[in-house]
Design an enzyme around this catalytic site. Structure first.
Site, short mmCIF file in Angstrom:
data_model
loop_
_atom_site.label_atom_id
_atom_site.label_comp_id
_atom_site.label_asym_id
_atom_site.label_seq_id
_atom_site.Cartn_x
_atom_site.Cartn_y
_atom_site.Cartn_z
N THR A 35 85.30 -5.29 36.57
CA THR A 35 83.84 -5.11 36.57
C THR A 35 83.46 -3.63 36.47
O THR A 35 82.32 -3.32 36.17
CB THR A 35 83.19 -5.70 37.85
OG1 THR A 35 83.86 -5.16 38.99
CG2 THR A 35 83.30 -7.22 37.88
N TYR A 134 82.01 -14.57 50.31
CA TYR A 134 82.10 -13.11 50.17
C TYR A 134 82.16 -12.47 51.56
O TYR A 134 83.09 -11.70 51.87
CB TYR A 134 80.88 -12.60 49.37
CG TYR A 134 80.70 -11.12 49.43
CD1 TYR A 134 81.69 -10.27 48.94
CD2 TYR A 134 79.54 -10.55 49.97
CE1 TYR A 134 81.53 -8.89 49.00
CE2 TYR A 134 79.38 -9.17 50.02
CZ TYR A 134 80.38 -8.36 49.54
OH TYR A 134 80.22 -7.00 49.61
#
Ligand code: UDP
Length: 327
Positions: A35, A134
């Site tokens: 990313t 997460y």
């Protein structure tokens, strides 16, 4: 210090890498570019591409560990991927550090470790009941850091970020801004509308138990956040794991952010209210008193207008490296 910055080609990691260089440290950015973007690596840093399972630790004094999957919504859809990258990957990194004798780490933890707020502002002793994978995967790393500190003498600091915003202009004039592809974060999505790159922004839910019904978050400027990492590194003590929250102690709703962005950009920024995004708690507001008290950290660019203005300037600056869509 010789410092390895994992995830140093990403938004926050690249700003920290730039500040570390400005502070006279020797910086190696280590990133798999899943990313991050190589052109976000600061000039003067060495760049190595690879996975955190095989970190280049030779000669390192410390690790600043940013490399992670960090999207709440995606984590709800792909929990296994989040546990594998964020927890298993970091467990391997910590084991490699132990074997090589690298004794200091500053870890990028998150407000998502707390879950729904039971008391506001959230202090570090607030219960940790994450409501998405997460937050759960990052919380597990915080526990593991505590064990490494106790068993192996590691010096570790976890910084629990609330919502990071703004951009950083380095001393060499380079601008480090936030641009992901695809973009999921609120402020860049809003600015894309102002820049004419999309037609409207979607508000994820207006039925939360908050004053205007939209989610409330605590925004912190990336330059202030990055500075906290340098302080954490200086104050990393052997056999100690410290946890600090980082925010401004002020909540801003999605509607408030929209209105500030409308003022800053002079664009009407149309917004459509949609469904809630799975995994989003209603309110996250930090108490950063502990890091202010113990490390003398202070926000210098703490108001939302400054953050949105800086983000907007970076968005339009030719000095901001352009971001190619990631695979
Ligand atoms: N949000 C939104 N529309 C968007 C992106 C985000 O309404 O296009 C909301 C999201 O539900 C959350 C807040 O804005 O309440 C901040 O989300 P972001 O993804 O920026 O950061 P997060 O809180 O997930 O770290």
């Amino acid at each position: 210090m010789r410092v390895l910055v994992t995830g140093g080609a990403g938004y926050i990691g690249s700003v920290v890498a730039a500040q570390l260089l400005e502070g006279g440290n020797e910086v190696t950015v280590f990133d798999d570019l899943s990313t991050g973007h190589e052109d976000a690596v600061p000039y003067g840093a060495r760049f190595i591409r690879g996975s955190i399972e095989h970190p280049p630790l030779d000669g390192m004094d410390a690790v600043l560990h940013f490399a992670a999957k960090s999207l709440v919504g995606e984590s709800v859809r792909q929990p296994g991927r989040y546990w594998a990258h964020n927890f298993v990957g970091t467990a391997k990194l910590l084991e490699a550090m132990r074997v090589r004798g690298v004794r200091k780490i500053v870890f990028s933890s998150t407000a998502a470790t707390y879950g729904e707020a039971e008391r506001l502002p959230i202090q570090e002793d607030h219960p940790t009941r994450p409501i998405n994978p997460y937050g759960a995967s990052k919380l597990a790393v915080d526990h593991l850091l505590g064990a490494h500190a106790e068993l192996h003498g590691l010096g570790a600091v976890s910084l629990r970020y609330f919502n990071v915003a703004g951009a950083y202009t380095a001393r060499d004039g380079r601008v480090y801004g936030e641009r992901h592809a695809p973009e999921t974060h609120l402020i860049p999505n809003i600015l894309k509308v102002a820049a004419g790159e999309s037609e409207s922004v979607r508000v994820f839910g207006a039925d939360f138990p908050t004053p205007d019904g939209t989610c409330v978050r605590d925004y912190i400027h990336v330059a202030d956040l990055a500075r906290a990492h340098l302080l954490a590194l200086e104050n990393c003590s052997p056999a100690t794991h410290k946890i600090y929250n980082l925010g401004n102690g002020a909540g801003s709703s999605v509607m408030k952010v929209l209105n500030v962005a409308r003022e800053v950009t002079g664009h009407p920024i149309p917004a459509l209210v949609g469904n809630r995004r799975p995994g989003d708690p209603a309110v996250l507001v930090a108490s950063s008193e502990k890091i202010q008290r113990e490390l003398a950290w202070k926000a210098e660019r703490g108001d939302l207008e400054t953050m949105v203005s800086d983000a907007w300037a970076a968005f339009r600056s030719p000095e901001t490296p352009q971001v190619a869509p990631s695979a």
